[in-house]
Design an enzyme around this catalytic site. Structure first.
Site, PDB file in Angstrom:
ATOM      1  N   ASP A 143       3.247  -5.111  -2.555  1.00  0.00           N
ATOM      2  CA  ASP A 143       4.291  -4.241  -3.068  1.00  0.00           C
ATOM      3  C   ASP A 143       4.608  -2.911  -2.169  1.00  0.00           C
ATOM      4  O   ASP A 143       3.858  -2.142  -1.960  1.00  0.00           O
ATOM      5  CB  ASP A 143       3.924  -3.665  -4.485  1.00  0.00           C
ATOM      6  CG  ASP A 143       3.850  -4.746  -5.502  1.00  0.00           C
ATOM      7  OD1 ASP A 143       5.047  -5.531  -5.610  1.00  0.00           O
ATOM      8  OD2 ASP A 143       2.807  -5.202  -6.225  1.00  0.00           O
TER       9      ASP A 143
ATOM     10  N   ASP B 293      -0.569  -5.542   2.722  1.00  0.00           N
ATOM     11  CA  ASP B 293      -0.300  -5.449   1.186  1.00  0.00           C
ATOM     12  C   ASP B 293       1.180  -5.904   0.907  1.00  0.00           C
ATOM     13  O   ASP B 293       1.763  -6.680   1.496  1.00  0.00           O
ATOM     14  CB  ASP B 293      -0.133  -3.975   1.254  1.00  0.00           C
ATOM     15  CG  ASP B 293       0.463  -3.399  -0.193  1.00  0.00           C
ATOM     16  OD1 ASP B 293      -0.338  -3.602  -1.229  1.00  0.00           O
ATOM     17  OD2 ASP B 293       1.469  -2.468  -0.306  1.00  0.00           O
TER      18      ASP B 293
ATOM     19  N   THR C  58      -3.787  -7.382  -1.811  1.00  0.00           N
ATOM     20  CA  THR C  58      -3.035  -6.723  -2.866  1.00  0.00           C
ATOM     21  C   THR C  58      -3.714  -6.282  -4.276  1.00  0.00           C
ATOM     22  O   THR C  58      -4.610  -6.720  -4.487  1.00  0.00           O
ATOM     23  CB  THR C  58      -1.738  -7.652  -3.503  1.00  0.00           C
ATOM     24  OG1 THR C  58      -0.993  -7.077  -4.379  1.00  0.00           O
ATOM     25  CG2 THR C  58      -2.239  -8.800  -3.932  1.00  0.00           C
ATOM     26  N   SER C  59      -3.200  -5.201  -4.733  1.00  0.00           N
ATOM     27  CA  SER C  59      -3.852  -4.792  -5.964  1.00  0.00           C
ATOM     28  C   SER C  59      -3.305  -5.417  -7.215  1.00  0.00           C
ATOM     29  O   SER C  59      -3.774  -5.169  -8.127  1.00  0.00           O
ATOM     30  CB  SER C  59      -3.348  -3.153  -6.103  1.00  0.00           C
ATOM     31  OG  SER C  59      -4.243  -2.421  -5.054  1.00  0.00           O
TER      32      SER C  59
ATOM     33  N   LYS D  75      -7.968  -0.174  -4.608  1.00  0.00           N
ATOM     34  CA  LYS D  75      -7.637   0.905  -3.675  1.00  0.00           C
ATOM     35  C   LYS D  75      -7.401   2.284  -4.227  1.00  0.00           C
ATOM     36  O   LYS D  75      -7.147   2.367  -5.264  1.00  0.00           O
ATOM     37  CB  LYS D  75      -6.358   0.595  -2.842  1.00  0.00           C
ATOM     38  CG  LYS D  75      -6.207  -0.801  -2.051  1.00  0.00           C
ATOM     39  CD  LYS D  75      -4.713  -1.173  -1.692  1.00  0.00           C
ATOM     40  CE  LYS D  75      -4.593  -2.741  -1.099  1.00  0.00           C
ATOM     41  NZ  LYS D  75      -3.332  -2.994  -0.915  1.00  0.00           N
TER      42      LYS D  75
ATOM     43  N   ASP E  24       2.151   0.670   2.158  1.00  0.00           N
ATOM     44  CA  ASP E  24       3.272   1.557   2.270  1.00  0.00           C
ATOM     45  C   ASP E  24       2.792   2.548   1.285  1.00  0.00           C
ATOM     46  O   ASP E  24       3.422   3.814   1.362  1.00  0.00           O
ATOM     47  CB  ASP E  24       4.185   0.921   1.161  1.00  0.00           C
ATOM     48  CG  ASP E  24       4.054   0.724  -0.265  1.00  0.00           C
ATOM     49  OD1 ASP E  24       4.468   1.214  -0.955  1.00  0.00           O
ATOM     50  OD2 ASP E  24       2.922   0.002  -0.278  1.00  0.00           O
TER      51      ASP E  24
END
Length: 219
Positions: free
Chosen positions: A17, A15, A110-111, A142, A167
């Site tokens: 962030d 991931d 990543t989103s 996600k 995270d």
């Protein structure tokens, strides 16, 4: 899991962030402004938004609002986020961690979209992995596992042989739904029962074995 555990894997899915990049300051600024505009409690909004694509967070927070409005709002917020790099810094240990993965199977999942992920990684002084799964790559945010499954497929590695670094609750749930083990990074992660938790990326060491596997020394 103990503080000195060892996991083995064939690929790592990362991931961005909260895992590689600390963007909490800008995320907090922009989402609290959005909460104010919509008469929502900022603290409650912040419990939802980490790890998800913006429109998916909006769908949870404003369930009666049309999808088209969420998508339009999300596009505006992505532009705001991409223009605001104030306070974006690497997670401790991220530069060294990524340097240790050169030539080893790993991907960014990543989103964020391409623009935002490129800008934030650059602002944090971090190299982009060759394999990147971004918001444009998937049809579902996600906690849906699609992104992690696509990352594994791009690397040619079975899901069970991948370890996810995440995270957020949404991201940890996505990794588990993909059939992968998950290492939680940072203070949010421990609330969501990953397989192991580390304070930051100074607490992980990756050792290639020469037989196509990686040893992850945790703690």
């Amino acid at each position: 899991m103990t503080a000195t555990a060892v996991l083995t894997a064939r690929a790592l899915l990362l991931d961005m962030d909260g895992t590689l990049v600390n963007s909490d300051a800008v995320v907090d600024r922009i989402w609290r402004r959005w909460a104010d505009r919509h008469g929502l409690d900022g603290d409650e909004v912040m419990k939802v938004v980490h790890g998800r694509q913006g429109h998916a967070s909006m769908a949870l927070l404003l369930p009666d609002r049309p999808k088209e409005r969420n998508l339009a709002d999300n596009a505006r917020m992505l532009a705001e986020e991409t223009a605001d790099m104030d306070g974006v810094v690497p997670i401790p240990g991220a530069p060294e961690f990524l340097a240790s993965l050169r030539g080893l199977p790993h991907a960014l999942v990543t989103s964020a979209d391409v623009g935002l992920s490129t800008a934030r990684m650059a602002a944090a002084g971090l190299p982009l992995p060759d394999v990147r799964i971004t918001a444009e790559s998937v049809g579902a945010s996600k906690p849906d596992p699609e992104g992690f499954l696509k990352g594994a497929a791009e690397l040619g590695v079975a899901p069970a042989d991948c370890v996810v670094f995440e995270d957020s609750g949404a991201g940890i749930a996505a990794g588990r739904a993909a059939g992968m083990r998950v290492i939680g990074v940072g203070p949010r992660a421990g609330f969501h029962r990953p397989d192991a938790v580390i304070q930051d990326l100074t607490r992980i060491r990756v050792e290639p074995t020469g037989s196509g596997t990686l040893r992850l020394h945790i703690g």
